[in-house]
Scaffold this motif. Structure first.
Motif, PDB file in Angstrom:
ATOM      1  N   PHE A  13       5.319  -9.994 -17.328  1.00 54.69           N
ATOM      2  CA  PHE A  13       5.745 -11.193 -16.595  1.00 54.69           C
ATOM      3  C   PHE A  13       6.139 -10.849 -15.159  1.00 54.69           C
ATOM      4  N   ILE A  14       6.871  -9.768 -14.971  1.00 54.36           N
ATOM      5  CA  ILE A  14       7.292  -9.376 -13.626  1.00 54.36           C
ATOM      6  C   ILE A  14       6.077  -8.992 -12.782  1.00 54.36           C
ATOM      7  N   ALA A  15       5.159  -8.225 -13.363  1.00 55.94           N
ATOM      8  CA  ALA A  15       3.966  -7.811 -12.622  1.00 55.94           C
ATOM      9  C   ALA A  15       3.122  -9.027 -12.234  1.00 55.94           C
ATOM     10  N   ALA A  16       2.896  -9.927 -13.173  1.00 60.26           N
ATOM     11  CA  ALA A  16       2.091 -11.120 -12.897  1.00 60.26           C
ATOM     12  C   ALA A  16       2.770 -12.010 -11.862  1.00 60.26           C
ATOM     13  N   ALA A  17       4.069 -12.184 -12.001  1.00 55.26           N
ATOM     14  CA  ALA A  17       4.807 -13.036 -11.068  1.00 55.26           C
ATOM     15  C   ALA A  17       4.753 -12.472  -9.658  1.00 55.26           C
ATOM     16  N   SER A  18       4.845 -11.168  -9.528  1.00 56.74           N
ATOM     17  CA  SER A  18       4.834 -10.565  -8.191  1.00 56.74           C
ATOM     18  C   SER A  18       3.478 -10.728  -7.501  1.00 56.74           C
ATOM     19  N   LEU A  19       2.430 -10.804  -8.283  1.00 60.53           N
ATOM     20  CA  LEU A  19       1.090 -10.960  -7.715  1.00 60.53           C
ATOM     21  C   LEU A  19       0.713 -12.421  -7.478  1.00 60.53           C
ATOM     22  N   ARG A  20       1.412 -13.322  -8.101  1.00 63.58           N
ATOM     23  CA  ARG A  20       1.052 -14.740  -8.037  1.00 63.58           C
ATOM     24  C   ARG A  20       2.160 -15.629  -7.490  1.00 63.58           C
ATOM     25  N   SER A  21       3.203 -15.074  -6.937  1.00 67.59           N
ATOM     26  CA  SER A  21       4.303 -15.851  -6.357  1.00 67.59           C
ATOM     27  C   SER A  21       4.891 -16.867  -7.342  1.00 67.59           C
ATOM     28  N   HIS A  22       5.028 -16.440  -8.579  1.00 68.91           N
ATOM     29  CA  HIS A  22       5.705 -17.229  -9.604  1.00 68.91           C
ATOM     30  C   HIS A  22       7.037 -16.532  -9.923  1.00 68.91           C
ATOM     31  N   ARG A  23       7.911 -17.242 -10.563  1.00 65.40           N
ATOM     32  CA  ARG A  23       9.111 -16.600 -11.102  1.00 65.40           C
ATOM     33  C   ARG A  23       8.741 -16.074 -12.480  1.00 65.40           C
ATOM     34  N   SER A  24       9.133 -14.830 -12.761  1.00 66.82           N
ATOM     35  CA  SER A  24       8.768 -14.234 -14.048  1.00 66.82           C
ATOM     36  C   SER A  24       9.310 -15.054 -15.211  1.00 66.82           C
ATOM     37  N   GLY A  25      10.442 -15.712 -15.028  1.00 71.61           N
ATOM     38  CA  GLY A  25      11.026 -16.538 -16.079  1.00 71.61           C
ATOM     39  C   GLY A  25      10.235 -17.795 -16.383  1.00 71.61           C
TER      40      GLY A  25
END
Length: 84
Positions: A13-25
């Motif tokens: 979740f953290i990796a995906a969020a960092s690449l897609r400007s989403h919150r990991s939560g």
């Protein structure tokens, strides 16, 4: 240094969020990689981020066939010591 004790879901979740400007939560196992806008190069960047965080390899076949974030989480869970 990679942390082999990190929860696989948190890592993905953290990796995906960092690449897609989403919150990991805000991400779930059911999120589709294509739906999040991950193309083949983005998938490689995602795999690299996961590998750096965990020290575990995400094989090309897993990366290419993963449809959801849950597929990547399942791979990490099934291979806790890494992929040879």
């Amino acid at each position: 240094m990679p942390d082999h004790t990190v929860d696989p879901a948190t890592t993905v979740f953290i990796a995906a969020a960092s690449l897609r400007s989403h919150r990991s939560g805000d991400l779930t196992r059911e999120h589709q990689l294509d739906g999040l806008g991950f193309d083949s190069l983005d998938r490689i960047a995602l795999a690299v981020a996961i590998e750096r965080a965990t020290g575990r390899t995400v094989p090309d076949l897993v990366l290419a066939t993963a449809g959801t974030l849950g597929d990547l989480i399942d791979h990490l869970t099934a291979n806790p010591e890494g992929t040879p």
